[in-house]
Design an enzyme around this catalytic site. Structure first.
Site, short mmCIF file in Angstrom:
data_model
loop_
_atom_site.label_atom_id
_atom_site.label_comp_id
_atom_site.label_asym_id
_atom_site.label_seq_id
_atom_site.Cartn_x
_atom_site.Cartn_y
_atom_site.Cartn_z
N ARG A 160 0.85 -1.18 0.00
CA ARG A 160 0.00 0.00 0.00
C ARG A 160 0.89 1.24 0.00
O ARG A 160 2.00 1.22 0.53
CB ARG A 160 -0.92 0.01 1.23
CG ARG A 160 -1.79 -1.22 1.35
CD ARG A 160 -2.56 -1.21 2.66
NE ARG A 160 -3.40 -2.40 2.80
CZ ARG A 160 -3.03 -3.52 3.39
NH1 ARG A 160 -1.79 -3.61 3.90
NH2 ARG A 160 -3.84 -4.56 3.47
N LYS A 185 -1.98 -2.91 7.80
CA LYS A 185 -3.15 -2.58 8.61
C LYS A 185 -3.17 -3.40 9.89
O LYS A 185 -2.73 -4.55 9.92
CB LYS A 185 -4.42 -2.88 7.80
CG LYS A 185 -4.66 -1.91 6.65
CD LYS A 185 -5.98 -2.21 5.96
CE LYS A 185 -6.27 -1.20 4.87
NZ LYS A 185 -7.57 -1.47 4.19
N HIS A 259 -2.55 2.41 -5.74
CA HIS A 259 -3.24 1.15 -5.45
C HIS A 259 -3.41 0.31 -6.71
O HIS A 259 -3.52 -0.92 -6.63
CB HIS A 259 -4.60 1.43 -4.81
CG HIS A 259 -4.98 0.42 -3.77
ND1 HIS A 259 -4.32 0.31 -2.56
CD2 HIS A 259 -5.94 -0.54 -3.76
CE1 HIS A 259 -4.86 -0.67 -1.85
NE2 HIS A 259 -5.84 -1.21 -2.56
N ARG A 262 -0.57 -1.93 -6.82
CA ARG A 262 -0.77 -3.06 -5.90
C ARG A 262 -1.62 -4.13 -6.58
O ARG A 262 -1.30 -5.33 -6.50
CB ARG A 262 -1.46 -2.54 -4.63
CG ARG A 262 -1.79 -3.62 -3.59
CD ARG A 262 -2.26 -2.94 -2.31
NE ARG A 262 -2.89 -3.83 -1.37
CZ ARG A 262 -2.25 -4.61 -0.50
NH1 ARG A 262 -0.93 -4.60 -0.48
NH2 ARG A 262 -2.91 -5.37 0.35
N HIS A 285 -3.21 -9.40 3.17
CA HIS A 285 -4.66 -9.39 3.35
C HIS A 285 -5.05 -10.14 4.61
O HIS A 285 -4.57 -11.25 4.85
CB HIS A 285 -5.36 -10.03 2.15
CG HIS A 285 -5.37 -9.16 0.93
ND1 HIS A 285 -5.58 -9.64 -0.34
CD2 HIS A 285 -5.21 -7.81 0.79
CE1 HIS A 285 -5.54 -8.64 -1.21
NE2 HIS A 285 -5.31 -7.53 -0.54
N TYR A 294 -9.13 -10.91 -7.48
CA TYR A 294 -8.15 -10.86 -8.57
C TYR A 294 -8.31 -12.05 -9.52
O TYR A 294 -8.14 -11.92 -10.72
CB TYR A 294 -6.73 -10.84 -8.01
CG TYR A 294 -6.44 -9.63 -7.16
CD1 TYR A 294 -6.32 -8.37 -7.74
CD2 TYR A 294 -6.30 -9.73 -5.78
CE1 TYR A 294 -6.06 -7.25 -6.98
CE2 TYR A 294 -6.04 -8.61 -5.01
CZ TYR A 294 -5.92 -7.38 -5.61
OH TYR A 294 -5.68 -6.27 -4.85
#
Length: 367
Positions: A160, A185, A259, A262, A285, A294
């Site tokens: 990110r 995150k 992004h 990414r 993730h 994806y």
């Protein structure tokens, strides 16, 4: 503001979100913005000052009206509307834990459903497009080496943009086994190996990096020697996407953000034969279902899957048709007996003969 509402807000932001939920600073700011907008809307709607609001003012009808206000007056998307609602739900779940007497009030608000949003396809770049963006950087320019290193690291790591701009010098390992440590995150760390080209670019950039403050620890700096921001990284990327359009015209039709790079990394990792759960670990993730999108959008992978399945045997030749049938129908439409004109009377024998001839010649070629 009512003491209970004020105290609940303070405990929610100072302890519950950062300590119990373990949310990062940016996530906490998103919750703050959602509740601040709600309080301002409630104050205007109730004709009160924000300091005069009580928790009961924030009821279900007001929250629903606030969500409609976000979409109609503020022009927010459905995704933004749902994100605001999610923050409001979490707050009222916290309030219900603090004051059980307010449980029915909180349950009504938490029962407001999320709005179904159209699932848009994620944008990503093909191999020749990302190569055109990297080739557009002039490494001999004043900040060219920094820009090429930044873009290469984004593509290499699939990180990110916040993870890259907050990257510290101590997070880099540029020895025989180059890698970078990323803080994602929820305060979760993960390590990503680097291509030799990326490690070499980082070494070259760090050799000429000049911070304004000697102790500045962030890797990427702006022109003033201060830490590069997310907006600065986005500006750098868009500049080279525009330049890369000359060599790769397909870039002109794409809106590219950090992004997007990414997403590009994820797509290229999957195309290379990596399993989706491994790509999920690579990207950091929390839920593997986030990575499944994806697999859904890549047309090239779908073509490869289809190529492994044999098509059924189907006769695609032109179906047989009766020769001259259409011509006969055209002539039939012009026949005197269909045009409404007076017809000569025929004897019974003549009519019988004409009917037999018509039956014999109604389909030319079959007599």
């Amino acid at each position: 503001m009512n003491p209970f509402l004020a105290n609940s807000m303070k405990r929610f932001f100072s302890h519950y979100l950062p300590v119990q939920k373990g949310l990062a600073a940016n996530s906490i700011l998103a919750y703050r913005d959602a509740l601040r907008l709600l309080l301002c809307y409630a104050a205007d709607h109730r004709k009160k000052n924000v300091e005069e609001l009580i928790l009961e003012d924030l009821d279900e009808p007001l929250v629903l009206a606030f969500l409609d206000h976000l979409e109609t007056a503020r022009g927010c998307s459905v995704r933004t509307r749902n994100a605001r609602l999610a923050a409001i739900r979490v707050f009222f779940a916290f309030v219900a834990r603090q004051e059980p007497a307010l449980l029915p009030h909180c349950q009504r608000i938490r029962g407001i459903p999320l709005k179904r949003a159209e699932q848009k396809m994620l944008g990503y770049l093909e191999e020749q497009e990302i190569q055109a963006v990297l080739d557009a950087v002039d490494a001999a320019a004043r900040h060219g080496l920094r820009d090429k290193t930044l873009l290469l690291l984004l593509y290499n790591s699939g990180a990110r943009v916040s993870e890259i701009v907050n990257l510290k010098l101590t997070d880099l390992r540029l020895d025989d086994s180059p890698q970078v440590k990323l803080l994602g995150k929820g305060g979760k760390h993960r390590s990503c190996p680097l291509w030799p080209e990326t490690a070499e670019a980082l070494r070259a950039y760090l050799a000429q990096r000049v911070p304004r403050q000697p102790g500045e620890g962030q890797v990427f700096l702006n022109a003033a020697g201060l830490p590069l921001s997310r907006f600065g990284a986005r500006y750098i990327l868009r500049k080279y996407v525009a330049k890369g359009q000359h060599a790769c015209p397909s870039l002109a039709g794409k809106r590219v953000s950090p992004h997007t790079i990414r997403h590009t990394t994820a797509m290229h990792l999957l195309r290379s034969g990596n399993e989706v759960n491994m790509v999920s670990y690579w990207l950091g993730h929390a839920d593997i279902n986030t990575t499944h999108v994806y697999v859904e959008i890549d047309m090239e992978m779908k073509r490869q899957m289809l190529a492994k399945v044999a098509a059924p045997a189907v006769d695609t030749s032109v179906p047989w048709k009766i020769p001259g049938l259409l011509d006969w129908l055209s002539r039939l439409a012009k026949a005197p007996e269909l045009c409404g004109g007076p017809q000569p009377k025929k004897s019974r024998d003549q009519a019988s003969t004409a009917e037999k001839q018509a039956q014999l010649h109604i389909i030319p070629g079959l007599t």
